[in-house]
Design a protein around this motif. Structure first.
Motif, PDB file in Angstrom:
ATOM      1  N   LEU A  55       0.814  -1.214   0.000  1.00 13.76           N
ATOM      2  CA  LEU A  55       0.000   0.000   0.000  1.00 13.76           C
ATOM      3  C   LEU A  55       0.848   1.265   0.000  1.00 13.76           C
ATOM      4  O   LEU A  55       1.595   1.530   0.950  1.00 13.76           O
ATOM      5  CB  LEU A  55      -0.906  -0.031   1.245  1.00 13.76           C
ATOM      6  CG  LEU A  55      -1.856   1.138   1.480  1.00 13.76           C
ATOM      7  CD1 LEU A  55      -2.859   1.271   0.333  1.00 13.76           C
ATOM      8  CD2 LEU A  55      -2.576   0.951   2.811  1.00 13.76           C
ATOM      9  N   TYR A  65      -2.995   6.104   4.398  1.00 14.14           N
ATOM     10  CA  TYR A  65      -3.410   6.141   5.797  1.00 14.14           C
ATOM     11  C   TYR A  65      -4.909   5.860   5.918  1.00 14.14           C
ATOM     12  O   TYR A  65      -5.346   5.073   6.764  1.00 14.14           O
ATOM     13  CB  TYR A  65      -3.123   7.516   6.415  1.00 14.14           C
ATOM     14  CG  TYR A  65      -1.669   7.898   6.494  1.00 14.14           C
ATOM     15  CD1 TYR A  65      -0.685   6.948   6.786  1.00 14.14           C
ATOM     16  CD2 TYR A  65      -1.270   9.218   6.295  1.00 14.14           C
ATOM     17  CE1 TYR A  65       0.651   7.316   6.878  1.00 14.14           C
ATOM     18  CE2 TYR A  65       0.058   9.594   6.391  1.00 14.14           C
ATOM     19  CZ  TYR A  65       1.016   8.646   6.673  1.00 14.14           C
ATOM     20  OH  TYR A  65       2.335   9.012   6.760  1.00 14.14           O
ATOM     21  N   CYS A  68      -5.644   2.187   5.132  1.00  8.08           N
ATOM     22  CA  CYS A  68      -5.229   1.337   6.248  1.00  8.08           C
ATOM     23  C   CYS A  68      -6.246   1.413   7.386  1.00  8.08           C
ATOM     24  O   CYS A  68      -6.636   0.389   7.961  1.00  8.08           O
ATOM     25  CB  CYS A  68      -3.851   1.757   6.725  1.00  8.08           C
ATOM     26  SG  CYS A  68      -3.102   0.640   7.925  1.00  8.08           S
ATOM     27  N   GLN A  69      -6.681   2.615   7.676  1.00  7.47           N
ATOM     28  CA  GLN A  69      -7.644   2.812   8.751  1.00  7.47           C
ATOM     29  C   GLN A  69      -8.962   2.098   8.459  1.00  7.47           C
ATOM     30  O   GLN A  69      -9.541   1.441   9.338  1.00  7.47           O
ATOM     31  CB  GLN A  69      -7.889   4.313   8.935  1.00  7.47           C
ATOM     32  CG  GLN A  69      -8.401   4.709  10.296  1.00  7.47           C
ATOM     33  CD  GLN A  69      -8.254   6.203  10.536  1.00  7.47           C
ATOM     34  OE1 GLN A  69      -8.099   6.997   9.604  1.00  7.47           O
ATOM     35  NE2 GLN A  69      -8.296   6.607  11.794  1.00  7.47           N
ATOM     36  N   ARG A  72      -8.558  -1.801   8.698  1.00  2.15           N
ATOM     37  CA  ARG A  72      -8.441  -2.337  10.055  1.00  2.15           C
ATOM     38  C   ARG A  72      -9.775  -2.374  10.800  1.00  2.15           C
ATOM     39  O   ARG A  72      -9.890  -2.998  11.844  1.00  2.15           O
ATOM     40  CB  ARG A  72      -7.400  -1.547  10.847  1.00  2.15           C
ATOM     41  CG  ARG A  72      -5.975  -1.918  10.452  1.00  2.15           C
ATOM     42  CD  ARG A  72      -5.658  -3.373  10.827  1.00  2.15           C
ATOM     43  NE  ARG A  72      -4.365  -3.821  10.322  1.00  2.15           N
ATOM     44  CZ  ARG A  72      -4.201  -4.669   9.321  1.00  2.15           C
ATOM     45  NH1 ARG A  72      -5.258  -5.170   8.701  1.00  2.15           N
ATOM     46  NH2 ARG A  72      -3.001  -5.036   8.935  1.00  2.15           N
ATOM     47  N   ILE A  79      -0.461  -5.780   5.885  1.00  2.30           N
ATOM     48  CA  ILE A  79      -0.257  -4.582   5.072  1.00  2.30           C
ATOM     49  C   ILE A  79       1.198  -4.153   5.166  1.00  2.30           C
ATOM     50  O   ILE A  79       1.729  -3.973   6.261  1.00  2.30           O
ATOM     51  CB  ILE A  79      -1.148  -3.417   5.543  1.00  2.30           C
ATOM     52  CG1 ILE A  79      -2.632  -3.781   5.425  1.00  2.30           C
ATOM     53  CG2 ILE A  79      -0.842  -2.144   4.755  1.00  2.30           C
ATOM     54  CD1 ILE A  79      -3.567  -2.763   6.071  1.00  2.30           C
ATOM     55  N   MET A  81       3.419  -1.015   3.876  1.00  2.00           N
ATOM     56  CA  MET A  81       3.248   0.306   3.285  1.00  2.00           C
ATOM     57  C   MET A  81       4.495   0.720   2.519  1.00  2.00           C
ATOM     58  O   MET A  81       5.628   0.467   2.957  1.00  2.00           O
ATOM     59  CB  MET A  81       2.920   1.338   4.362  1.00  2.00           C
ATOM     60  CG  MET A  81       1.663   1.024   5.146  1.00  2.00           C
ATOM     61  SD  MET A  81       0.893   2.461   5.954  1.00  2.00           S
ATOM     62  CE  MET A  81      -0.078   3.150   4.611  1.00  2.00           C
ATOM     63  N   GLY A  94       1.703   5.168   9.736  1.00  2.00           N
ATOM     64  CA  GLY A  94       1.125   3.990   9.085  1.00  2.00           C
ATOM     65  C   GLY A  94       1.107   2.787  10.011  1.00  2.00           C
ATOM     66  O   GLY A  94       0.134   2.025  10.062  1.00  2.00           O
ATOM     67  N   ALA A  99      -0.584  -0.937  10.020  1.00  2.00           N
ATOM     68  CA  ALA A  99       0.267  -1.618   9.031  1.00  2.00           C
ATOM     69  C   ALA A  99       1.241  -2.551   9.751  1.00  2.00           C
ATOM     70  O   ALA A  99       1.623  -2.319  10.894  1.00  2.00           O
ATOM     71  CB  ALA A  99       1.041  -0.586   8.210  1.00  2.00           C
ATOM     72  N   TYR A 102       6.808  -1.409   6.786  1.00  2.00           N
ATOM     73  CA  TYR A 102       6.891  -0.412   5.719  1.00  2.00           C
ATOM     74  C   TYR A 102       8.237  -0.551   5.029  1.00  2.00           C
ATOM     75  O   TYR A 102       9.192  -1.110   5.579  1.00  2.00           O
ATOM     76  CB  TYR A 102       6.705   1.014   6.248  1.00  2.00           C
ATOM     77  CG  TYR A 102       7.809   1.510   7.146  1.00  2.00           C
ATOM     78  CD1 TYR A 102       9.002   2.013   6.620  1.00  2.00           C
ATOM     79  CD2 TYR A 102       7.672   1.490   8.530  1.00  2.00           C
ATOM     80  CE1 TYR A 102      10.022   2.464   7.431  1.00  2.00           C
ATOM     81  CE2 TYR A 102       8.686   1.944   9.358  1.00  2.00           C
ATOM     82  CZ  TYR A 102       9.853   2.426   8.809  1.00  2.00           C
ATOM     83  OH  TYR A 102      10.854   2.871   9.621  1.00  2.00           O
ATOM     84  N   THR A 162      -3.763  -8.300  14.637  1.00  2.00           N
ATOM     85  CA  THR A 162      -3.257  -8.650  13.318  1.00  2.00           C
ATOM     86  C   THR A 162      -2.356  -9.876  13.469  1.00  2.00           C
ATOM     87  O   THR A 162      -1.946 -10.243  14.575  1.00  2.00           O
ATOM     88  CB  THR A 162      -2.450  -7.505  12.703  1.00  2.00           C
ATOM     89  OG1 THR A 162      -1.257  -7.302  13.471  1.00  2.00           O
ATOM     90  CG2 THR A 162      -3.268  -6.209  12.671  1.00  2.00           C
TER      91      THR A 162
END
Length: 241
Positions: A55, A65, A68-69, A72, A79, A81, A94, A99, A102, A162
């Motif tokens: 992402l 952002y 992602c929000q 979730r 995820i 990023m 993030g 996430a 990243y 997660t």
């Protein structure tokens, strides 16, 4: 290849990046779908149910952002990023939104592929740690951790974690009382060695997220403790069934 069942959603407004990733990931056995903006990403996610999402942050209509929000709220899908942002705090945002990891642009496709394999491997991992009871159930005060079903209950109510959050919790619980450095946690859970000190912030943010979800008072934790000068440890107060 055992990754052929995994579908990856690539979300980036740069056509060249989408094409490169679509080609490379398809060549190593993944099924790939893509989106060029945040709104399209959410629509495709709800139709395709990918195993992992790559992402980008800076996108039209809805940025990474926001995506992602939204994700979730309904899913624990891994995820990773992509960010070209230079400010460390922007990258951390993030992670705070949920996430799993990243990677910074410009990036090596091989490094991204390694990160993908690592995240999917940890999410799919079956616990074989000998210190976890054969039932797979660990009771920790008001918490119950089911390592077989990868579920956690707080005061008998399910807590959504997660896959990477659960892997982190499982590592700490399996060796309760033992302090782990941030670098060793990153290696054990994320599968890579930090190249820069800032890389270990991934661990700090995930610890913060776990505390917010599991502790009675996240600001004064009783379970996930800071080992000064080392890293983190899980308080050794376990009883098991």
């Amino acid at each position: 290849m055992d990754n052929q069942k995994d579908k990856i959603l690539v979300v980036d407004d740069e056509t060249s990046i989408r094409r490169i990733l679509e080609t490379r990931l398809s060549m190593i056995g993944y099924e790939v779908v893509s989106a060029s903006d945040g709104e399209e990403a959410l629509n495709i996610f709800r139709k395709e149910y990918p195993s992992l999402i790559i992402l980008d942050i800076m996108m039209p209509k809805l940025d990474g952002y926001g995506v992602c929000q939204e994700l979730r709220k309904e899913s624990d899908v891994p995820i990773i990023m992509l960010t070209a942002l230079g400010d460390v705090s922007d990258r951390i945002t993030g992670l705070e939104l949920g996430a799993d990891d990243y990677i910074i642009k410009p990036f090596s496709p091989k490094e991204l592929e390694a990160r993908i394999r690592s995240v999917l491997r940890r999410v799919d991992k079956i616990s074989i740690n000998s210190s976890i009871p054969s039932s797979g159930i660990i009771n920790i005060g008001f918490l119950k951790v089911d390592t077989n079903k990868k579920q956690v209950y707080k005061n008998n109510e399910r807590v959504r974690l997660t896959g990477m959050e659960f892997s982190l919790l499982e590592l700490l619980v399996s060796k309760a009382g033992e302090a782990f450095s941030r670098a060793s946690i990153l290696q054990e859970v994320w599968g890579y060695t930090p190249e820069r000190h800032v890389d270990t912030r991934v661990v700090d943010v995930h610890i913060s997220r776990l505390r917010a979800k599991l502790e009675e008072d996240p600001g004064n934790p009783d379970l996930i403790l800071t080992a000064r000068g080392i890293g983190y440890l899980f308080q050794k107060i376990m009883t098991s069934n």
